[in-house]
Structure formats: C-alpha cells, structure tokens
Design an enzyme around this catalytic site. Structure first.
Site, PDB file in Angstrom:
ATOM      1  N   GLU A   1       9.428   8.252 -17.063  1.00  0.00           N
ATOM      2  CA  GLU A   1       8.074   8.765 -17.273  1.00  0.00           C
ATOM      3  C   GLU A   1       7.570   8.450 -18.676  1.00  0.00           C
ATOM      4  O   GLU A   1       6.392   8.108 -18.867  1.00  0.00           O
ATOM      5  CB  GLU A   1       8.057  10.268 -17.018  1.00  0.00           C
TER       6      GLU A   1
ATOM      7  N   SER B   1      14.729  21.441 -15.842  1.00  0.00           N
ATOM      8  CA  SER B   1      13.583  22.316 -16.056  1.00  0.00           C
ATOM      9  C   SER B   1      14.032  23.580 -16.773  1.00  0.00           C
ATOM     10  O   SER B   1      15.157  24.057 -16.575  1.00  0.00           O
ATOM     11  CB  SER B   1      12.947  22.677 -14.710  1.00  0.00           C
TER      12      SER B   1
ATOM     13  N   LYS C   1      16.040  21.242 -10.707  1.00  0.00           N
ATOM     14  CA  LYS C   1      15.300  20.048 -11.096  1.00  0.00           C
ATOM     15  C   LYS C   1      16.167  19.066 -11.892  1.00  0.00           C
ATOM     16  O   LYS C   1      16.978  19.444 -12.716  1.00  0.00           O
ATOM     17  CB  LYS C   1      14.081  20.414 -11.958  1.00  0.00           C
TER      18      LYS C   1
ATOM     19  N   HIS D   1       0.823  -1.218   0.000  1.00  0.00           N
ATOM     20  CA  HIS D   1       0.000   0.000   0.000  1.00  0.00           C
ATOM     21  C   HIS D   1       0.860   1.272   0.000  1.00  0.00           C
ATOM     22  O   HIS D   1       0.437   2.315   0.484  1.00  0.00           O
ATOM     23  CB  HIS D   1      -0.942   0.041   1.214  1.00  0.00           C
TER      24      HIS D   1
END
Length: 459
Positions: free
Chosen positions: A290, A277, A283, A156
């Site tokens: 992804e 970024s 970043k 979980h």
C-alpha cells in the site's frame, strides 16, 4: 555568511533573503561530486599551464583532504555557507590561502552546478538500474518455479482465461525490463560534460574540455555553452522514467493487495512486510504494497514540478533551476527504497497454488476453449458463443464448473459434445495448447524464460 559574489554589493544580504536563496540544506548531498569535478578541473588547469604543477597538486591534495574530513565527520557542512560550492572553496582557502582562490579559474557556478547535478544523476541512474536488475532476478525465479501454476487471467477484473503464475509475473518482467532500457537511453544522452561552459558563453582561458570530460568518465564535452548550463532534460527524463517505474510497481502492488484479500487468498505476505490492526486481531495488512502504491503520487509530483519549473525559463541559467534538486533527490530516494522493499516482499511471499487453480476452474476461464471445441466440430463461432453462454448460465444456477457437468447435461444443450470435451477444457489443456511465443503454454514460457535469463546475464 560565506558568499562567492560579495564584491559587487554594498549591503549585507537580509537573513530571510539569504535563507531563501541558499541551497546548502539540500545541495550538500553532492559534496563528493562537487569535489570530484573540482579535482578534474584543477588537473586540467595544471595540464594547460593555467596553474603551475605545484599549485594544481596542492589544490588536488587539499580537496581530497576536505572530502576525507567530511566523510570522517571531522568537517561539518553547515548553513554558514550559501551552497556546497561555497563550502568547498572556503575550506580550500582556509587551508591553502591565495592558492585556494585559484580553484575557480575558468569556471562559473553555473557550469559547476550543472556538472554536479549531472554527475549525481548519472550515478543514481546506475544505482536504480542495479535495483531493477535485482527485482528482475527475483521475478525470473518466480517464473522458473511456476510454469505449471495455473491461475485465472483477468480483464476488467473479471476472470477471463486460464494462465500461469509464470506468465502473469512475466508481464511485469517485461515492464521492468523496459524501465531498464529507458535508464540506459537516459545515460547515453546525458553522459556529456558541461564543465567549461562558464556562466553561459565559455571562457577566454585555454581550457581542454575534452580532457576534463575524459577525467570524469564522460563521452565528451557538451557542444553549446548556453545549453550546457540551462539543460535539465536529463533530470526531466530521469523523473519520467522513475514515474514509470513507480507506475509499474503500483500496478503490481494493487494486484498483490487484491490477491492478499480474504476473497482471493492467492498470496500470503511475510510478517516482515505486513502489520496488524490496533483493535482487530485477525487483520494482516499489506502495508508495504500500500505504501509503494501511495508513494507513486509523490514521484509523479516531482516530475510535474520540474516540467513546470522549466517551461518558462529563457536562456541561459536562471535561479528557478535551483528547484531541480530537492524534489528530484526525494523522488530518487523514494524509488530506490520502494524497489528494495518490493523485491524483499515478493521474495518472501508465498503463493497459494491450489487456491489459484481452483479460482481459475470455477471462474469459467475455460469457456472460450469450450466454444473453440464446438467450432472445431463444425459449429459456427457465433452459435458456439451462444451455446457456451447458456452452459455458463446453467452452471451458475447449479453452483458448478463447466467440467463438473455430465456429458448428458452438455448434450442436452448441444448434442455435438462428446467425451473428449473434458480433456479439451481441462485447465492444463487450455494453458498448454497455447504455444505461440509470448503465450502461457509451458513450452512457450520455457523459451521466453531462457531468453530473459540470457538478457540478465548479458546486461
């Protein structure tokens, strides 16, 4: 417009209709398979005396020349032709005249395209399997190097019990190993030759289908001519297997994305597989992970497309089945690209072992072992569960781990605890006393790693 079927028609096909009907823009992808199948067919026609040795030899040589000219860039495949079959045959006739017109003897475009798609898919099954094997080699390397790297195991998305990085990665090894098994099963089922089935009812020519199958590396000929030209089960199965591969890649990518986050910091992804970024200089984004996760839906779409296309088609061949190609080609290319990039990403990824270990220790992942300690000292399990629950609550309030508590603090909650509790709930003990096959203990993991290594050497 180069067409193989013009004799029956009095009007030229409307350009819009022609373009809608044509498949050359995508089926040119298997020009090699079309020529390979034609060479085998012509050799069989020569063997059977349907063509003379001279005719058979001339056609084979011309087909080989056409293949070489395409590969060398001397001959372009253009939309002047309706499909790849028209391209090959038209160029053959240009080179051989009437002899070239005999190529199609005893054959239909239906069994021809069924063969081309089967040959192409068979090769892609093997190439995908090879990429999966490379991924498994990389996973095994990580496993071998990290049997002592402790990290939290989750359920979980909550920290549950301590495991090792080797054990966690080993779960994905099992997934991708099953994927290879599925590809093997598909190959075994699909490796039969449809050539010779004709349009749907075979042919009156004395073809030797067994010989053609042998020349093309098949186990034998397909056994029903109607099924031969209308079967796309192998495409559906392959897309299903590819969807499962992508599901496994996507699950792993999701974890890497989480592990890469500021909150976890379990991994550092190599610069080659990250981007920054445009406005936030701090970043470092896990773009490849992804994108692999995102492209999973694209492959699922191809599977749903072929299932939907095939669900209402009566026997035998129907033009709907031309839709088996574009999305399948795209899905295959997508999965192969994802496998190659993912393998590169994890091979260069750094694991922050101290962060992982600290996360396990401060996530109360040894709570179950603390309860087991009490049970082993005569406390009923349900009572032990409640006692350790109170200990966890106490630690949360104090901002400490269970093994940071003093023995007096532990005894204040339950007098059964003794000094040996600290050894019993150390991360190393919690992991390594789990020795059943498939568990994260070092001894158990080393046995599994030996088995996985032998599997890769044999397969």
């Amino acid at each position: 417009m180069a067409q193989l079927w013009g004799g029956r028609f009095t009007k030229e096909t409307d350009k819009l209709v022609y373009n809608f009907n044509a498949s050359i823009s995508f089926d040119q992808k298997f020009y090699k398979q079309d020529i390979e199948g034609s060479i085998a067919h012509v050799k069989m026609l020569g063997k059977q005396g349907i063509l003379t040795d001279q005719e058979s030899g001339d056609i084979v040589r011309a087909l080989q020349e056409i293949r070489q000219d395409v590969e060398d860039g001397k001959l372009q495949i253009t939309d002047e032709y309706e499909d790849i079959h028209s391209f090959v045959e038209a160029n053959l006739i240009d080179r051989l005249g009437d002899t070239g017109k005999k190529l199609h003897t005893g054959r239909s475009r239906n069994d021809q395209v069924a063969l081309d798609m089967r040959l192409y898919t068979r090769e892609e099954v093997k190439e995908t399997d090879a990429l999966l094997k490379e991924l498994l080699k990389e996973l095994l390397k990580i496993m071998e190097e990290n049997t002592g790297t402790i990290m939290p195991g989750f359920t979980h998305l909550q920290k549950a019990q301590p495991v090792t990085l080797a054990h966690h990665v080993g779960a994905y090894f099992e997934m991708f190993r099953r994927d290879r098994g599925r590809l093997h099963d598909i190959y075994e089922r699909m490796n039969y030759c449809p050539l010779g089935a004709g349009a749907l009812a075979g042919t009156t020519y004395p073809l030797d289908r067994e010989y053609t199958a042998e020349l093309l590396g098949f186990y034998g000929p397909t056994l029903n001519s109607m099924d031969s030209v209308s079967d796309r089960d192998y495409v559906t199965e392959f897309l299903s297997a590819l969807s499962t591969v992508m599901m496994h890649l996507s699950r792993f990518c999701e974890e890497i994305i989480i592990w890469n986050s500021n909150e976890y910091q379990f991994v550092e992804i190599d610069d080659a597989y990250s981007t920054g970024s445009s406005i936030m200089p701090q970043k470092k984004n896990p773009d490849i992970a992804e994108l692999v996760r995102g492209k999973t839906g694209r492959v699922y779409g191809a599977l749903m497309s072929i299932l939907t296309t095939m669900k209402g088609i009566p026997l035998a061949y129907n033009k709907d089945m031309q839709e088996d190609k574009e999305l399948t080609f795209d899905a295959i290319d997508t999965v192969k690209g994802c496998l190659a990039l993912f393998t590169g990403m994890i091979s260069t990824m750094k694991f922050r072992k101290e962060v992982m270990s600290k996360s396990a220790r401060h996530g109360f992942t040894n709570a179950t072992d603390a309860a087991d300690y009490l049970v082993n000292h005569g406390v009923p399990f349900r009572d032990a569960h409640g006692i350790v629950g109170r200990i966890v609550l106490y630690c949360i309030e104090k901002g400490i781990a269970i093994d940071d508590m003093s023995l007096d603090e532990l005894k204040a909650i339950c007098p059964v605890f003794e000094a040996d509790i600290y050894e019993a709930i150390s991360m190393e003990t919690c992991v390594n006393k789990r020795l059943t096959i498939g568990a994260p203990g070092k001894e158990a993991m080393e046995k599994v790693i030996a088995l996985e290594k032998a599997y890769l050497e044999e397969n």
